[in-house]
Structure formats: C-alpha cells, structure tokens
Design an enzyme around this catalytic site. Structure first.
Site, PDB file in Angstrom:
ATOM      1  N   TYR A 125      -1.936  83.069  -1.277  1.00  0.00           N
ATOM      2  CA  TYR A 125      -0.901  82.429  -2.090  1.00  0.00           C
ATOM      3  C   TYR A 125      -0.085  81.470  -1.220  1.00  0.00           C
ATOM      4  O   TYR A 125       0.196  80.334  -1.619  1.00  0.00           O
ATOM      5  CB  TYR A 125       0.021  83.484  -2.720  1.00  0.00           C
ATOM      6  N   ASN A 148      -2.806  79.994 -15.554  1.00  0.00           N
ATOM      7  CA  ASN A 148      -4.070  79.247 -15.532  1.00  0.00           C
ATOM      8  C   ASN A 148      -4.784  79.342 -16.884  1.00  0.00           C
ATOM      9  O   ASN A 148      -5.246  80.415 -17.272  1.00  0.00           O
ATOM     10  CB  ASN A 148      -4.968  79.806 -14.421  1.00  0.00           C
ATOM     11  N   CYS A 156      -8.842  81.147 -10.102  1.00  0.00           N
ATOM     12  CA  CYS A 156      -7.665  81.889  -9.653  1.00  0.00           C
ATOM     13  C   CYS A 156      -8.037  83.259  -9.088  1.00  0.00           C
ATOM     14  O   CYS A 156      -7.252  83.844  -8.336  1.00  0.00           O
ATOM     15  CB  CYS A 156      -6.623  82.005 -10.760  1.00  0.00           C
ATOM     16  N   HIS A 157      -9.245  83.733  -9.371  1.00  0.00           N
ATOM     17  CA  HIS A 157      -9.696  84.991  -8.775  1.00  0.00           C
ATOM     18  C   HIS A 157      -9.891  84.862  -7.263  1.00  0.00           C
ATOM     19  O   HIS A 157      -9.949  85.858  -6.563  1.00  0.00           O
ATOM     20  CB  HIS A 157     -10.988  85.484  -9.446  1.00  0.00           C
ATOM     21  N   GLU A 183     -19.468  86.510  -6.133  1.00  0.00           N
ATOM     22  CA  GLU A 183     -19.477  85.408  -5.179  1.00  0.00           C
ATOM     23  C   GLU A 183     -19.705  85.880  -3.742  1.00  0.00           C
ATOM     24  O   GLU A 183     -19.680  85.080  -2.808  1.00  0.00           O
ATOM     25  CB  GLU A 183     -18.164  84.630  -5.280  1.00  0.00           C
TER      26      GLU A 183
END
Length: 191
Positions: A125, A148, A156-157, A183
């Site tokens: 962040y 979002n 945003c993850h 991912e």
C-alpha cells in the site's frame, strides 16, 4: 456490500444516457457480474448471486441513465479474457476499460496499479502511495482498493500489507488468496 458493488449515483437531472450491457460469468472464485459500455469494461462485481446482481444492475441503470442494451463489444472481450485468465492462459488484460465509475485520487491509484503491477507480482500500500506521489497516503490507497470498480482486471488483489500479510480485500480474503495462488504468488490452497 462488497467494494465492487459501489456505483456512484449521478445528481438528479445530470444523467447522460449511455449504452451498456452486462453478463454473469462463472469462475473458480464464484460468479462475476461484468458490465461494459461501448468504451470498455466498466464494472466487475464479485459473488454475483441473484440478489447482489440485482442491486448492482439497479445502480448501473441509474448511473448510465437507462436499462442495459444488447451486448457491447467490450463485454465479449472481457468475458473471453477473464475465462482465459482463470484457466492460466492469460497474464495481461487488453480489454478496453471505461473508468467512469472511478475519479480523483482513487482513479490515479487504480491507473498506477493497472499500469505498474504485472501478473505474478505484488506491491505494498505504501509503495503504491509513493508511486502516485502521495507518500503519506497508504491508508487512502487501501480505500482506493476498496472502491475499485474493476477488480481482477485492475488487480487490487496484488496490493499487500508491508508486514508480509496479504491485507484486506473487498471480495473476501479467500478470494484474494485464490487469485494470488493462481498467479503463483502464494501456494495453492490445500482444500
């Protein structure tokens, strides 16, 4: 209400009619409601059961000034790309985005996220606050993530806490874990 359900409602008398369409997509993280205008994908809503979808669609009708129309081209692209992403075949989205549901600081942060945090990586962040020239705004970045309108596509993850934790997530922490595992950032859940 999850963050991706939030749709600003324009002031009375200021609604300019825009064509938009929607669909629900079945994914490994649950049903996603996708809404798009002719300009691009405008919203992704997590956990789009009948009630959640109905609320989101009512807000979108108010925001876009009317009911949905037949499918817009970006909607088909978004659905195909999200399907490919969840099957591990896509690492970068190319669907055009309609940013009309985001503005100001939140939009700046979301653009920086979309443009600068690729598949398989994470950012803190505070790091994201620094990237937009607001070094004291780590908490505000968290709020921007919560606003979002395009989660997964605007990832945003991929924003995590500086202490090594995964941070919060409007779609739920289990959803965030699943996306990060997909991912390769986290190990896949055992069950």
């Amino acid at each position: 209400m999850t963050h991706s359900e939030q749709v600003p409602v324009p002031a009375a008398g200021h609604v300019a009619r825009r064509d938009w369409s929607w669909t629900c997509l079945t994914t490994p993280i649950g049903p996603l409601l996708l809404a798009a205008t002719r300009e691009g994908l405008a919203q992704v809503v997590f956990h789009a059961d009948e009630r959640t979808a109905r609320r989101a669609l009512t807000r979108l009708e108010q925001f876009f000034g009317g009911p949905p129309q037949p499918e817009t081209p970006p909607l088909a692209t978004a659905a195909a790309e999200l399907t490919a992403y969840f099957s591990g075949e896509l690492r970068s989205f190319t669907v055009p985005l309609d940013w009309s549901l985001s503005a100001g600081f939140n939009a700046r942060v979301l653009h920086a996220l979309a443009d600068g945090v690729p598949y398989g990586s994470v950012v803190g962040y505070q790091d994201l606050a620094d990237r937009v020239g607001e070094p004291g705004a780590a908490r505000a970045v968290g709020a921007a993530m919560g606003s979002n309108p395009l989660p997964v596509v605007v990832p945003c993850h991929r924003v995590v806490a500086s202490d090594g934790g995964i941070g919060g997530f409007g779609g739920g922490l289990e959803t965030k874990r699943l996306l990060l595992a997909l991912e390769g950032v986290l190990p896949a859940p055992l069950f």
